[in-house]
Structures are given as C-alpha cells and as structure tokens.
Scaffold this active site. Structure first.
Site, PDB file in Angstrom:
ATOM      1  N   TYR A  93       0.835  -1.211   0.000  1.00 60.94           N
ATOM      2  CA  TYR A  93       0.000   0.000   0.000  1.00 60.94           C
ATOM      3  C   TYR A  93       0.865   1.255   0.000  1.00 60.94           C
ATOM      4  O   TYR A  93       2.012   1.252   0.465  1.00 60.94           O
ATOM      5  CB  TYR A  93      -0.968   0.017   1.190  1.00 60.94           C
ATOM      6  CG  TYR A  93      -0.346   0.292   2.539  1.00 60.94           C
ATOM      7  CD1 TYR A  93      -0.304   1.578   3.080  1.00 60.94           C
ATOM      8  CD2 TYR A  93       0.182  -0.749   3.310  1.00 60.94           C
ATOM      9  CE1 TYR A  93       0.235   1.823   4.330  1.00 60.94           C
ATOM     10  CE2 TYR A  93       0.715  -0.522   4.555  1.00 60.94           C
ATOM     11  CZ  TYR A  93       0.754   0.774   5.074  1.00 60.94           C
ATOM     12  OH  TYR A  93       1.294   1.016   6.307  1.00 60.94           O
ATOM     13  N   CYS A  94       0.283   2.328  -0.556  1.00 63.95           N
ATOM     14  CA  CYS A  94       0.903   3.657  -0.508  1.00 63.95           C
ATOM     15  C   CYS A  94      -0.147   4.624   0.038  1.00 63.95           C
ATOM     16  O   CYS A  94      -1.039   4.210   0.782  1.00 63.95           O
ATOM     17  CB  CYS A  94       1.446   4.066  -1.878  1.00 63.95           C
ATOM     18  SG  CYS A  94       0.194   4.193  -3.180  1.00 63.95           S
ATOM     19  N   TRP A  95      -0.053   5.887  -0.308  1.00 63.60           N
ATOM     20  CA  TRP A  95      -0.954   6.882   0.287  1.00 63.60           C
ATOM     21  C   TRP A  95      -2.407   6.665  -0.130  1.00 63.60           C
ATOM     22  O   TRP A  95      -3.303   6.578   0.691  1.00 63.60           O
ATOM     23  CB  TRP A  95      -0.479   8.285  -0.090  1.00 63.60           C
ATOM     24  CG  TRP A  95      -1.370   9.382   0.400  1.00 63.60           C
ATOM     25  CD1 TRP A  95      -2.160  10.203  -0.352  1.00 63.60           C
ATOM     26  CD2 TRP A  95      -1.583   9.781   1.762  1.00 63.60           C
ATOM     27  NE1 TRP A  95      -2.854  11.082   0.439  1.00 63.60           N
ATOM     28  CE2 TRP A  95      -2.512  10.848   1.750  1.00 63.60           C
ATOM     29  CE3 TRP A  95      -1.085   9.329   2.983  1.00 63.60           C
ATOM     30  CZ2 TRP A  95      -2.955  11.472   2.907  1.00 63.60           C
ATOM     31  CZ3 TRP A  95      -1.521   9.964   4.143  1.00 63.60           C
ATOM     32  CH2 TRP A  95      -2.437  11.018   4.099  1.00 63.60           C
TER      33      TRP A  95
END
Length: 348
Positions: A93-95
């Site tokens: 996951y990222c932002w």
C-alpha cells in the site's frame, strides 16, 4: 484473489506480510501495525518529484519518479525482500493505493509472488481505524483495574496477560506511564495516529466473548489522547480496586522509576512541572531530597501530597461502578503475589 483485484482492510490477515511503500516520514507518523517500510520514494525523492509536478510539469515529474521508483524497487528486491519464498503473498500500500503501490505490486507479481495492493491505500486504512474505534470498544466486556499510584496496576496487567487473560495495556502502547513522571527512557511516544493504530490492532485481535482487562486511565496518556469511545466504555465498566499499603507502594514505585531515582537532574526537571500546583518551596525541598538520595521520603511525599489526592478526585468522578469493585490487596512485593491476584481477577 486474482492479480487485477484489490484487497480491502478487512482482508489484512489473509497476507503473509504488509509492505508500506510510502516515504520514511509517512511511515513514522502512522502505518499498519506489523508492516515493513520499503519506500518507493524516500523523503527527499518524494519532495523533489512533487516540486517537479507543480513547478515544471506532470510529465517530467512522472518520468523522474518512474526512474527513482524503479531503482528503489530493485534495491528492495536485492536487500529487504531477497529471501522471500516462492509462495509468498504480500500486500502493498501507498498513500491512496495509486502509482507507488501499483508499480511495486506489478513487479512483485511478474516475479511470481501472489502480491496485491490495498484499495484506497493508507487513506482507506485510516478511515477504517477511525470508524472502528468509534464502535469496537462498546462490543467488549471491560474490567478496569483501578488503584492508587504505585499499587502495581501495570504489574497486575502483566500477570493477567501471562495467565492468558485478554489485556489492553494502553500505557505500553503509548510508551508512557500516564503521569508527569511517566516518560519512558529512550522510548518516545508514538504519534497520535500511530497510537490509535496500535489500539485498533489490539482490539481487532480480542475475542468478544471474553472480558478485556485494562488499567484506569484519564483522557490523556502523556501527550496522547485515549480514543473517546474507549474511555467512555472504560468509565462505564466493572472495576477491580487494587490496593497496597504505602510501605509497599514506595519501594515498588522506586523500582518502576529507577531511571529517575538514579538521575536527580532528570527527576528535578519533571518536578519543576508541578511548581504551579505545589509552590517553589515544596518543589525545592523535593529536589533536595532527590539530590541527597533521600528518595524514599520524596516518593512518600509525592504519593501523599500529589498523586493520591489527584487520583482520588479523578477516579471518583469518572468510574461510576467503583463502589461495586472487586477488592484485592497486594500483600508482598513479589511476582507470585501478582500471579495470585491475577488468578482472583480471572475467576471473579
């Protein structure tokens, strides 16, 4: 789960490992508990790409960002992820669940790993934490351990956990013992969001059919705020009143705060924060006791003149079922004594 499907927060436990590909600063503020940090762009790189995006063009920013992300993914594969097995199933996951996690996941999938990415990224996770913390606390049967400072409440929680009880140790999660002297040496408190993530993670692991033991706390533990729904559930819960004579509380408290006993300068700095409540003369007297090594007298006076009155006012105001509490008393400063008390609490 097919490669073109996105995972949800509810599916976190289905993965072998969670990879946070945000920058180090984003990760430090908050992350999914247990996640590892493999930045697709580090702090400086993320700032540089962002500047290019706003001041030059999105095309130039994406071109530079793609090159940086590619090099970083290669480095993580050579280093952090080099020993992962063939059947490894990671969640990335990222932002927002966008380009950084998409690029990282695509490479992992092409290698042959069963990688997927989190739909909505960290933002979706954060929304889930906020929503869950508003409703989860009311779904448990709480047992709140109350008692004067130095009676051994945290020690009882540890004995309860050792005995197999469900325990939410908020002070351990907050890295703070909940008083003006409560900072833990070498252990800064987490950010508020990270503290909430840790509480959320603990609550999700509990069995709703069994009671959860927790220490009586106020709305703040050091600089951190206890989630509102949790503190309200605690205030309405059944209580256990742990007592101990002052002659036991003094040495037990000195043991808990041995780092301050050995450092009069650090203790003096903390005592200065009580100057408005107790005046210059009393604070000067307490600091002199610390320097002279008369710590026993100092701790006794702190208990009698500061902690006990403050605790009594707070506990009587908030914990409505204290009058019906299970009464237990520490008779010896020994681990097996707290094991005995834990057994009483579990069987009650």
């Amino acid at each position: 789960m097919r490669n073109n499907e996105l995972a949800t927060v509810a599916q976190l436990t289905e993965f072998d490992e969670v990879i946070d590909v945000r920058s180090e600063a984003e990760f430090a503020e908050d992350h999914i508990p247990g996640a590892i940090n493999c930045p697709a762009l580090n702090n400086e790189e993320r700032a540089h790409v962002g500047t290019l995006y706003t001041r030059v063009s999105p095309f130039d920013a994406k071109k530079v960002g793609a090159a940086l992300i590619s090099r970083n993914i290669a480095r993580h594969l050579d280093e952090t992820l080099s020993n992962r097995p063939r059947n490894w199933k990671p969640l990335v996951y990222c932002w927002r669940g966008g380009q950084r996690s998409d690029a990282f996941t695509t490479v992992l999938q092409h290698i042959g790993w069963r990688a997927n990415r989190l739909a909505g990224g960290y933002k979706a996770y954060r929304h889930a934490v906020i929503d869950d913390l508003a409703v989860l606390p009311a779904q448990f049967s709480w047992r709140v351990v109350c008692g004067m400072t130095g009676a051994g409440k945290s020690r009882l929680l540890r004995a309860l956990a050792k005995a197999g009880a469900q325990v939410l140790d908020l002070e351990a999660l907050a890295a703070h013992r909940g008083s003006v002297l409560g900072n833990l040496p070498g252990a800064p408190q987490p950010a508020q969001k990270m503290f909430e993530s840790l509480v959320w993670h603990a609550l999700r692991a509990f069995d709703r059919a069994r009671p959860v033991f927790v220490e009586s706390e106020s709305k703040k533990i050091g600089n951190l705020r206890t989630p509102e729904a949790l503190i309200e559930a605690m205030w309405a819960a059944d209580c256990i009143n742990l007592s101990a004579p002052t002659e036991l509380r003094v040495p037990m408290l000195m043991h808990e705060y041995v780092h301050l006993v050995r450092d009069p300068a650090a203790l003096g700095e903390r005592l200065d924060r009580l100057r408005q409540l107790h005046g210059h003369e009393r604070i000067a007297s307490w600091k002199a006791m610390s320097v002279a090594g008369d710590t026993g007298t100092l701790v006794r006076e702190l208990l009698e003149l500061h902690y006990d009155p403050a605790y009594t006012r707070s506990i009587d105001k908030h914990y409505k079922r204290l009058a019906q509490a299970l009464q237990i008393e520490v008779q010896r400063d020994a681990d097996d004594e707290f094991d005995r008390l834990a057994a009483i609490c579990i069987s009650a």
